[in-house]
Design an enzyme around this catalytic site. Structure first.
Site, PDB file in Angstrom:
ATOM      1  N   CYS A 391       0.823  -1.208   0.000  1.00 38.09           N
ATOM      2  CA  CYS A 391       0.000   0.000   0.000  1.00 38.09           C
ATOM      3  C   CYS A 391       0.862   1.265   0.000  1.00 38.09           C
ATOM      4  CB  CYS A 391      -0.987  -0.043   1.165  1.00 38.09           C
ATOM      5  SG  CYS A 391      -2.402   1.023   0.880  1.00 38.09           S
ATOM      6  N   HIS A 515      -3.369  -5.069   0.470  1.00 35.31           N
ATOM      7  CA  HIS A 515      -2.775  -5.589   1.705  1.00 35.31           C
ATOM      8  C   HIS A 515      -2.891  -7.120   1.691  1.00 35.31           C
ATOM      9  CE1 HIS A 515      -2.156  -1.848   3.946  1.00 35.31           C
ATOM     10  NE2 HIS A 515      -3.235  -1.409   3.340  1.00 35.31           N
ATOM     11  N   GLU A 517      -1.381  -9.215   3.242  1.00 33.28           N
ATOM     12  CA  GLU A 517      -1.213  -9.811   4.586  1.00 33.28           C
ATOM     13  C   GLU A 517      -2.556 -10.180   5.206  1.00 33.28           C
ATOM     14  OE1 GLU A 517      -0.547  -6.708   3.694  1.00 33.28           O
ATOM     15  OE2 GLU A 517      -0.941  -5.230   5.258  1.00 33.28           O
TER      16      GLU A 517
END
Ligand code: GLN
Length: 546
Positions: A391, A515, A517
């Site tokens: 990001c 993102h 993750e």
């Protein structure tokens, strides 16, 4: 009919209720049940989106665009399921709904009150999120005895009355301190927590006893007597991660299973197992985390790290966990070095001495620390060190590339400098007239069409990742950036927004506007993190990884 497992905390916050709830969920899932998890946060914010990461830890993003408490991340990482935003219930949401209804005239003539209006709304939300699941785990944030918990505990008690005591169990996660000057484990705070629960007419069915060391029989007996439950239901849950960080939170479900927690829960809830738990794959991954065959060092350059004298790594918990997942699948131990970007602003050479095998720039907001991150990106690009940008990490990679490769001196993001001559990162057009800060970013899961190394890593042309941003690569600069060698390896479906970039002849230089993750779990690591870790290993061992 849905069965409920209610997890409450005693003594102090931060005792690992979230991971305990996730572990219980995982155990139930392994026994064949269709499980969901709900987190109740008694604060007045409508969601976690406006909370400071150094106070509550990272803001988690759901597929459906919720900005929620990070515990939803724990649940997803353990259970490998997607949890919707409605499963994070806050006081703010509940009051807002009731107050809006009151203004609309839904309750004409009635006195609108905490009980029953607020408590019924809490119950309605819990039932709505649990519908269709065999087991719903409800974690109540904070600690019993907090004033703000009272309406939630009341609502749960009322739910218990509706569905019957056999269909709901209470798990108290408590903490047994060992004060240094007496060197003895004390049960008194747990006794107080049991008493406080009693004041809400709640009796714990299970007590998970967190502490530095395992519970001995003397203390088990004391708690058994005080709480009036069988010692079988008093479960020892000692700290597992010591100073050497050799253990992992993912071993917690296995430890609970040593005490047959799953069977005991199933028994108490009068359920029949739907399958026999098979922990083999999970155990292999846990062992790889505990006893890996190689070791590498990765730097994370962030800014939400310091609170007072302490470093709060929870601000980047999903990134750290995604690294752990990838590490487990690659049989490697990763030493994470958390670096404050402001330090790199003063001394850009700091990185040279650290001997890092890879560098991550995670998400972030505002202008502080940005130049330090740009310094770090320049360093990784020029020295062919694996780099992963997330990001803000993508946005600053574009700024660095524009300044140092495209020769656009002073290029910047308008978030950092609104008067920059070269606004290579600019606010999304649809964001320009939005002034409210709550839930208004580009949020949640979006599709990207990818190529290049990114496509190889995902093994697909279509990639779905979660987003949380207001700024984007400015289309006016797409041309010059790509002419100079920056590959836009992922675009939004309408080809308007840059979702992934990479530098082709670099060992690994990939950044994403998303993102990834937030989609990594122990069983299914994020392909991007997996590729990054492989590239870091290759740097160390001089091997080619793709
Ligand atoms: N501040 C940047 C934006 O809003 C990046 C956000 C992030 O890193 N999540 O676009």
């Amino acid at each position: 009919m849905t069965k409920y497992i209610v997890v409450v905390g005693g003594v102090l916050s931060g005792v690992g209720k979230g991971v305990a709830s996730a572990s219980i969920g995982k155990i139930m899932k392994e026994n064949g049940f269709n499980v969901t998890c709900i987190k109740i946060d008694p604060y007045i914010n409508c969601d976690a989106g406006t909370l400071r990461p150094t106070e509550h830890g990272e803001v988690w993003v759901t597929n459906d665009g919720g900005e929620t408490d990070l515990d939803l991340g724990n649940y997803e990482r353990f259970l490998d399921i997607s949890i919707p935003k409605k499963n994070n219930i806050t006081t703010g949401q509940v009051f807002r709904e009731i107050i809006e209804k009151e203004r609309e005239g839904h309750f004409l003539g009635e006195t609108v009150q905490l009980i029953p209006h607020i408590t019924d709304e809490i119950k309605r939300r819990i039932k709505d999120s649990s519908e269709g699941f065999d087991v719903s785990i409800i974690e109540i944030g904070g600690t019993v005895g907090d004033y703000e918990n009272i309406p939630f505990l009341f609502a749960i008690k009322s739910l218990e009355k509706d569905i019957g005591r056999d269909n709901l169990v209470y798990v108290l996660v408590s903490y047994l301190p060992i004060p240094g000057h007496i060197d003895e484990m004390k049960t008194k705070p747990t006794q107080t927590a049991i008493k406080l629960l009693g004041e809400n007419s709640i009796e714990a069915d299970f007590i998970l006893c967190r502490g530095k060391s395992p519970l001995d029989n003397v203390r088990k007996k004391k708690i058994e007597t005080y709480a009036n439950i069988k010692s079988d239901y008093v479960i020892s849950a000692p700290d597992i991660i010591g100073k050497d960080k050799s253990n992992t939170i993912y071993s917690i479900p296995l430890n609970f299973e040593k005490e047959k927690l799953g069977d005991k829960l199933i028994d108490k809830l009068r359920l029949e197992k739907k399958k026999f738990a098979d922990w083999e794959k999970w155990e292999i991954l846990v062992n790889k985390i505990i006893n890996p065959s190689k070791k590498i060092k990765i730097g994370l350059i962030g800014k939400y790290l310091d609170i007072g004298k302490y470093q709060l790594k929870d601000s980047y918990i999903s990134v750290s966990e995604a690294i752990i997942h990838a590490a487990a699948h690659n049989d490697v131990k990763i030493e994470m070095v958390f670096l404050d970007s402001k330090k790199l602003e003063k001394d850009p050479n700091l990185l040279k001495d650290l001997d890092l095998n890879g560098i991550i720039i995670p998400g972030g907001f505002g202008s502080s620390g940005v130049e330090g991150k740009i310094n770090a990106i320049k360093f990784t690009r020029e020295n062919n060190i694996p780099f992963l940008g997330l990001c803000l990490g993508l946005q600053l990679s574009v700024v660095e590339f524009a300044r140092n490769v495209c020769n656009l001196k002073g290029a910047n993001s308008t978030e950092v400098n609104s008067n920059t001559k070269y606004p290579v990162i600019d606010i999304l057009p649809e964001q320009k007239n939005i002034h409210s800060k709550g839930g208004t970013m580009r949020l949640g899961q979006y599709k990207a069409i990818v190529k290049g190394k990114v496509k190889e890593l995902y093994g697909s042309e279509e990639v779905y990742e979660r987003h949380r941003h207001r700024y984007e690569v400015n289309p006016d600069y797409h041309g010059v950036l790509s002419e100079k060698g920056l590959l836009f390896s992922g675009m939004s479906e309408d080809n308007r927004l840059v979702e992934f970039i990479e530098i082709p002849n670099h060992k690994f230089f990939i950044a994403t506007q998303a993102h990834p993750e937030f989609k990594s779990s122990l069983m299914n690591p994020s392909p991007l993190f997996n590729g990054f870790v492989k590239a870091c290993i290759a740097t160390k061992t001089n091997m080619n990884y793709l």
